[in-house]
Motif scaffolding. Structure first.
Motif, PDB file in Angstrom:
ATOM      1  N   GLY A 118       0.799  -1.220   0.000  1.00 34.52           N
ATOM      2  CA  GLY A 118       0.000   0.000   0.000  1.00 34.52           C
ATOM      3  C   GLY A 118       0.832   1.270   0.000  1.00 34.52           C
ATOM      4  N   VAL A 119       2.004   1.212  -0.671  1.00 38.46           N
ATOM      5  CA  VAL A 119       2.893   2.383  -0.727  1.00 38.46           C
ATOM      6  C   VAL A 119       3.412   2.588  -2.145  1.00 38.46           C
ATOM      7  CG1 VAL A 119       3.637   2.216   1.685  1.00 38.46           C
ATOM      8  CG2 VAL A 119       4.970   1.076  -0.105  1.00 38.46           C
ATOM      9  N   VAL A 120       3.856   3.813  -2.382  1.00 40.21           N
ATOM     10  CA  VAL A 120       4.505   4.166  -3.642  1.00 40.21           C
ATOM     11  C   VAL A 120       5.988   4.354  -3.344  1.00 40.21           C
ATOM     12  CG1 VAL A 120       4.606   5.813  -5.553  1.00 40.21           C
ATOM     13  CG2 VAL A 120       2.410   5.366  -4.410  1.00 40.21           C
ATOM     14  N   HIS A 121       6.806   3.496  -3.922  1.00 37.57           N
ATOM     15  CA  HIS A 121       8.251   3.625  -3.784  1.00 37.57           C
ATOM     16  C   HIS A 121       8.766   4.563  -4.863  1.00 37.57           C
ATOM     17  CE1 HIS A 121       9.077   0.751  -0.625  1.00 37.57           C
ATOM     18  NE2 HIS A 121       8.188  -0.056  -1.169  1.00 37.57           N
ATOM     19  N   LEU A 122       9.846   5.250  -4.552  1.00 36.88           N
ATOM     20  CA  LEU A 122      10.381   6.263  -5.454  1.00 36.88           C
ATOM     21  C   LEU A 122      11.888   6.121  -5.596  1.00 36.88           C
ATOM     22  CD1 LEU A 122       9.487   9.885  -5.720  1.00 36.88           C
ATOM     23  CD2 LEU A 122      11.828   9.375  -5.101  1.00 36.88           C
ATOM     24  N   ARG A 123      12.376   6.414  -6.796  1.00 32.62           N
ATOM     25  CA  ARG A 123      13.809   6.484  -7.070  1.00 32.62           C
ATOM     26  C   ARG A 123      14.018   7.630  -8.046  1.00 32.62           C
ATOM     27  NH1 ARG A 123      17.621   4.894 -10.817  1.00 32.62           N
ATOM     28  NH2 ARG A 123      19.549   4.019  -9.997  1.00 32.62           N
ATOM     29  N   SER A 124      14.907   8.551  -7.716  1.00 30.97           N
ATOM     30  CA  SER A 124      15.215   9.688  -8.584  1.00 30.97           C
ATOM     31  C   SER A 124      16.726   9.844  -8.625  1.00 30.97           C
ATOM     32  CB  SER A 124      14.552  10.967  -8.044  1.00 30.97           C
ATOM     33  OG  SER A 124      14.751  12.052  -8.917  1.00 30.97           O
ATOM     34  N   GLN A 125      17.293   9.817  -9.850  1.00 28.84           N
ATOM     35  CA  GLN A 125      18.743   9.875  -9.990  1.00 28.84           C
ATOM     36  C   GLN A 125      19.146  10.643 -11.231  1.00 28.84           C
ATOM     37  OE1 GLN A 125      20.782   6.141 -10.518  1.00 28.84           O
ATOM     38  NE2 GLN A 125      22.756   7.141 -10.641  1.00 28.84           N
TER      39      GLN A 125
END
Length: 150
Positions: A118-125
């Motif tokens: 029930g979560v939104v994981h994030l990756r920004s690079q």
């Protein structure tokens, strides 16, 4: 003296060419693999909700009502931030590319909608450069604020 100048100019041209080439290519390994987004490199130019290093770690965001509402809120939040284009959108994954206005640097921004948790994981690079000067963390914070307010 002319040879030294020629070597310096050639070296600068090679570095600029390499950075331009790297900036234009989508990095290998993006996407969801075994329920996770790709790990970050050792360089300080990205953030992720899967990172174990506190300097690179950000919190996963809670789902909205369901997967569909979470995806819609994420898309609206990206639109509100501007300077990005969604390049991949699957049922539980979204990949957008942000482009800086002045230098035209490209940063990859990924979201994994983990329905089981029930979560939104994030990756920004950032694609190029050793350090991003805090740009990806600031982007996460702006995105999180926009997403959570929807």
């Amino acid at each position: 003296m002319k040879w030294i100048l020629l070597i310096v100019v050639a070296a600068i041209a090679a570095v600029v060419g390499y950075m331009t080439w790297t900036n234009s290519r989508v990095p290998a390994g993006l996407g969801v693999q075994q329920g996770r987004l790709a790990p970050l490199p050792s360089s300080p130019n990205g953030v992720s909700s899967f990172a174990s290093d506190p300097s690179k770690q950000v919190a996963a965001l809670p789902f909205k009502e369901d997967l569909q509402q979470s995806m819609l809120a994420a898309l609206a939040s990206l639109a509100a931030l501007g300077n990005n284009e969604t390049v991949t959108r699957d049922s539980d994954y979204l990949h957008a590319v942000f482009v800086s206005e002045q230098m035209r640097y490209r940063d990859d921004f990924e979201l994994y909608f983990d329905e089981a948790q029930g979560v939104v994981h994030l990756r920004s690079q950032s694609r190029v450069g050793h350090s991003d000067m805090g740009v990806n963390r600031a982007r996460y914070e702006a995105f999180a604020e926009a997403y959570l307010s929807r």
